[in-house]
Design a protein around this motif. Structure first.
Motif, mmCIF file in Angstrom:
data_model
loop_
_atom_site.group_PDB
_atom_site.id
_atom_site.type_symbol
_atom_site.label_atom_id
_atom_site.label_comp_id
_atom_site.label_asym_id
_atom_site.label_seq_id
_atom_site.Cartn_x
_atom_site.Cartn_y
_atom_site.Cartn_z
ATOM 1 N N CYS A 110 0.797 -1.219 0.000
ATOM 2 C CA CYS A 110 0.000 0.000 0.000
ATOM 3 C C CYS A 110 0.834 1.276 0.000
ATOM 4 N N GLY A 111 2.081 1.202 0.500
ATOM 5 C CA GLY A 111 2.925 2.389 0.507
ATOM 6 C C GLY A 111 3.851 2.510 -0.686
ATOM 7 N N ASN A 112 3.780 1.591 -1.630
ATOM 8 C CA ASN A 112 4.683 1.611 -2.785
ATOM 9 C C ASN A 112 4.289 2.732 -3.736
ATOM 10 N N LEU A 113 5.280 3.481 -4.202
ATOM 11 C CA LEU A 113 5.013 4.641 -5.048
ATOM 12 C C LEU A 113 4.519 4.271 -6.436
ATOM 13 N N ALA A 114 4.575 2.988 -6.792
ATOM 14 C CA ALA A 114 4.016 2.568 -8.085
ATOM 15 C C ALA A 114 2.508 2.792 -8.133
ATOM 16 N N ILE A 115 1.867 2.833 -6.949
ATOM 17 C CA ILE A 115 0.402 3.014 -6.935
ATOM 18 C C ILE A 115 0.036 4.420 -7.399
ATOM 19 N N PRO A 116 0.580 5.501 -6.784
ATOM 20 C CA PRO A 116 0.178 6.826 -7.258
ATOM 21 C C PRO A 116 0.850 7.251 -8.559
ATOM 22 N N ASP A 117 2.121 6.828 -8.772
ATOM 23 C CA ASP A 117 2.868 7.357 -9.920
ATOM 24 C C ASP A 117 2.636 6.559 -11.200
ATOM 25 N N LEU A 118 2.472 5.249 -11.087
ATOM 26 C CA LEU A 118 2.280 4.435 -12.294
ATOM 27 C C LEU A 118 0.858 3.879 -12.381
ATOM 28 N N ASN A 119 0.022 4.211 -11.393
ATOM 29 C CA ASN A 119 -1.371 3.747 -11.346
ATOM 30 C C ASN A 119 -1.452 2.219 -11.387
ATOM 31 N N VAL A 120 -0.621 1.589 -10.535
ATOM 32 C CA VAL A 120 -0.628 0.128 -10.419
ATOM 33 C C VAL A 120 -1.574 -0.215 -9.266
ATOM 34 N N ILE A 121 -2.768 -0.742 -9.616
ATOM 35 C CA ILE A 121 -3.740 -1.122 -8.602
ATOM 36 C C ILE A 121 -3.850 -2.648 -8.538
ATOM 37 N N ALA A 122 -4.187 -3.254 -9.652
ATOM 38 C CA ALA A 122 -4.219 -4.730 -9.726
ATOM 39 C C ALA A 122 -2.948 -5.210 -10.412
ATOM 40 N N TYR A 123 -2.380 -6.297 -9.874
ATOM 41 C CA TYR A 123 -1.071 -6.761 -10.387
ATOM 42 C C TYR A 123 -1.042 -8.281 -10.373
ATOM 43 N N ALA A 124 -0.542 -8.872 -11.475
ATOM 44 C CA ALA A 124 -0.325 -10.329 -11.542
ATOM 45 C C ALA A 124 1.055 -10.563 -12.182
ATOM 46 N N GLY A 125 2.025 -10.931 -11.341
ATOM 47 C CA GLY A 125 3.397 -11.125 -11.833
ATOM 48 C C GLY A 125 3.913 -12.529 -11.564
ATOM 49 N N PHE A 126 4.723 -13.050 -12.492
ATOM 50 C CA PHE A 126 5.241 -14.426 -12.410
ATOM 51 C C PHE A 126 6.762 -14.417 -12.587
ATOM 52 N N PRO A 127 7.477 -15.240 -11.814
ATOM 53 C CA PRO A 127 8.951 -15.208 -11.849
ATOM 54 C C PRO A 127 9.503 -15.559 -13.233
ATOM 55 N N LEU A 128 10.576 -14.855 -13.591
ATOM 56 C CA LEU A 128 11.385 -15.180 -14.780
ATOM 57 C C LEU A 128 12.751 -15.662 -14.280
ATOM 58 N N ARG A 129 13.032 -16.923 -14.539
ATOM 59 C CA ARG A 129 14.270 -17.512 -14.011
ATOM 60 C C ARG A 129 15.329 -17.640 -15.111
ATOM 61 N N SER A 130 16.571 -17.545 -14.660
ATOM 62 C CA SER A 130 17.706 -17.781 -15.557
ATOM 63 C C SER A 130 17.874 -19.279 -15.758
ATOM 64 N N PRO A 131 18.693 -19.699 -16.731
ATOM 65 C CA PRO A 131 18.894 -21.147 -16.935
ATOM 66 C C PRO A 131 19.421 -21.867 -15.701
ATOM 67 N N ASP A 132 20.105 -21.150 -14.789
ATOM 68 C CA ASP A 132 20.615 -21.810 -13.586
ATOM 69 C C ASP A 132 19.695 -21.601 -12.380
ATOM 70 N N GLY A 133 18.457 -21.102 -12.610
ATOM 71 C CA GLY A 133 17.448 -21.055 -11.556
ATOM 72 C C GLY A 133 17.357 -19.762 -10.782
ATOM 73 N N GLN A 134 18.143 -18.752 -11.098
ATOM 74 C CA GLN A 134 18.066 -17.479 -10.395
ATOM 75 C C GLN A 134 16.861 -16.679 -10.899
ATOM 76 N N VAL A 135 16.074 -16.107 -9.975
ATOM 77 C CA VAL A 135 14.930 -15.286 -10.363
ATOM 78 C C VAL A 135 15.430 -13.906 -10.766
ATOM 79 N N LEU A 136 15.221 -13.555 -12.029
ATOM 80 C CA LEU A 136 15.763 -12.310 -12.583
ATOM 81 C C LEU A 136 14.761 -11.164 -12.525
#
Length: 557
Positions: A110-136
């Motif tokens: 609720c305190g993240n500035l993406a809400i007022p500045d980028l108008n991010v209200i609803a969000y659905a994000g999924f990890p993108l991993r490198s070939p060796d398993g690191q989340v990028l």
């Protein structure tokens, strides 16, 4: 709990060095937007009816939009935001999807500035991993109003994220390939050896700087032309073409892996020797050839010089053998020519001395003749002994003998000469073992050494003879207090005709053969003789003669 607290407590936190290294390996942080990823984000906005879709990679202090569809300005042009404006960072820290219906009601977001500045209200994000398993980062869809993401929409975004992850992996692999190619190119460009690759038809596909220096053809002119036009002499063209045809038929090369010396030709037509190491590989099912080549002209020149030097040495050896043969023939002639007249002189001298009517003056003159002819006889005998010993014509006829008696007899025989020269001659002969040897030749050795010691010892001096048993053998030492020998001349003392400077300066007569004969006799008995300074200025000779158990088998000598 703050975001920083979460980074420290959750594995795979944003600033993990291993993750950041994998992130930079993608090469996407500062690259232009990838077209393939743009297709996926556009597809996401259409399929889930979201106004914004992003491929966001999370760095230690920012998130970078590798692909962005529907993002408002100025963020779309900037292509990045600080982490204060990022929901994607939580996908990285949690290493799990983040699906939010209304961020304003979420205690962590609720305190993240993406809400007022980028108008991010609803969000659905999924990890993108490198070939060796690191989340990028994350593949995400964003809505500027609250919404409940359906199971179908979540599954669509998950599949699109998997595709985006595959695209990133391909980008990483392509980057690795480019890096490996650049590294190999650097190696080839800086290599000292020429590197040439050819296809199955013999056309050049790779030509490095060293190849240009060696053969004179620049890469632009060499690539695409046949090797027969660039580096193979005309007389070898048929053999080269036949070899390529054989490889095309059989799929195997008889030259692969070998180090070969060949003749090459450069652009100016100069032929020169090269060394080539060639390997054969397969590209798209067809044979290709990779070869390293370098000029070995200098090596060939050195080889020629070595052969010439070897021939000169062999000629010198042959010449020395000829000289040795001439010397032996000369010595044999001298011995033959001197022995008869010396015998005549000695015979007539003996006959004249027997005349009772000779005056004392005449007898004195005859004594001089007798001594001189005796010295000549000794010289002839020494020369004959050396010639026979060198030629292996004198066989040592060994038999068991008592060396103590032999040494004592020799010392006793020289006592008169020592007394005449006012020299004290002593002996100290301990118990000695029986050894194998030829008594006459060993008697000759002791006589030579004693005569030598007495000759070079001044009146009032001493000569000491010592003999001791040693491990079944005998060690004989003769030490004199004579005029000595300069230290640097000891190594030459047993050379033929060599005489020490101390003897020649005092006018002491000699032939320089006695010690050479002595050494030859001792070595024929498998013994050794050495010389060195004595304790009182003079010289010390040491003779060792082995016992029965120490003596090598005559058949192996």
């Amino acid at each position: 709990m703050t975001v920083d607290d979460l980074r420290l407590r959750v594995p795979g936190r944003v600033d993990d060095p291993v993750r950041l290294q994998a992130l930079r390996a993608t090469g996407l942080l500062d690259a232009d937007s990838a077209t393939s990823l743009d297709r996926l984000t556009r597809l996401a906005t259409r399929l889930v009816q979201a106004p914004v879709a992003l491929v966001s990679l999370v760095d230690s202090d920012r998130q970078v939009f590798v692909s962005a569809v529907g993002l408002a300005e100025p963020w779309a042009s900037r292509g990045q935001t600080p982490l204060t404006h990022s929901f994607c960072q939580y996908v990285v820290t949690d290493q799990a999807p983040l699906v939010i219906d209304d961020a304003r009601a979420d205690g962590r977001l609720c305190g993240n500035l993406a809400i007022p500045d980028l108008n991010v209200i609803a969000y659905a994000g999924f990890p993108l991993r490198s070939p060796d398993g690191q989340v990028l980062g994350s593949f995400c869809a964003i809505d500027g109003r609250p919404r409940q993401w359906s199971a179908t929409e979540v599954e669509i975004l998950r599949d699109l994220a998997a595709n985006a992850e595959s695209e990133i992996a391909l980008h990483v692999a392509h980057g690795d390939l480019l890096l490996s190619s650049a590294r190999m190119q650097t190696v080839l460009e800086t290599a000292q050896d020429a590197f040439v690759s050819m296809d199955q038809e013999g056309r050049v596909t790779t030509w490095n700087d060293a190849a240009e220096r060696l053969f004179g053809w620049p890469e632009a002119e060499a690539v695409g032309r046949r090797a027969t036009e660039l580096l193979i002499p005309q007389r070898f063209h048929d053999a080269h073409r036949a070899g390529l045809a054989r490889v095309r038929r059989s799929g195997e090369s008889r030259l692969a892996g070998q180090r070969l010396e060949l003749t090459a030709v450069d652009r100016a037509g100069r032929e020169f020797p090269i060394e080539m190491t060639m390997q054969m590989g397969q590209e798209r099912g067809r044979p290709v050839f990779h070869a390293f080549l370098h000029d070995i002209t200098e090596r060939h020149q050195l080889a020629v010089q070595r052969e010439q030097l070897l021939e000169q040495q062999q000629q010198q050896v042959r010449r020395l053998r000829e000289i040795d043969q001439m010397r032996d023939e000369f010595i044999a002639m001298v011995i033959h020519e001197l022995r008869n007249p010396i015998g005549v002189i000695q015979g007539y001298t003996e006959m004249l001395v027997a005349d009772p009517d000779l005056t004392e003056h005449i007898r004195g003159e005859l004594a001089v003749i007798d001594r001189t002819s005796g010295r000549l006889t000794q010289l002839v005998d020494d020369l004959l002994d050396l010639a026979r010993l060198d030629g292996g014509q004198i066989g040592i006829d060994t038999a068991p003998l008592q060396p103590a008696a032999l040494i004592h007899d020799a010392v006793h025989a020289h006592q008169g000469a020592a007394a005449n020269r006012q020299i004290t001659l002593t002996e100290d002969i301990g118990p000695l073992p029986v050894i194998n040897g030829e008594a006459r030749r060993l008697q000759q050795v002791v006589d030579n050494l004693l005569s030598n010691a007495l000759k070079y010892t001044l009146p009032g001096g001493t000569v000491a003879v010592t003999a001791r048993g040693d491990g079944g053998g005998v060690v004989l030492t003769i030490v004199d207090s004579g005029i000595g020998i300069p230290a640097e001349q000891y190594p030459r003392l047993f050379d033929r005709f060599f005489r020490a400077s101390t003897a020649t300066e005092r006018g002491i007569k000699g032939t320089g053969l006695g010690l050479a004969v002595t050494k030859a006799i001792i070595e024929a008995h498998h013994g050794t003789i050495t010389a060195g300074p004595g304790p009182d200025r003079g010289t010390c000779f040491t003779v060792t003669l082995p016992g029965d158990g120490d003596r090598p088998d005559d058949r192996a000598s």
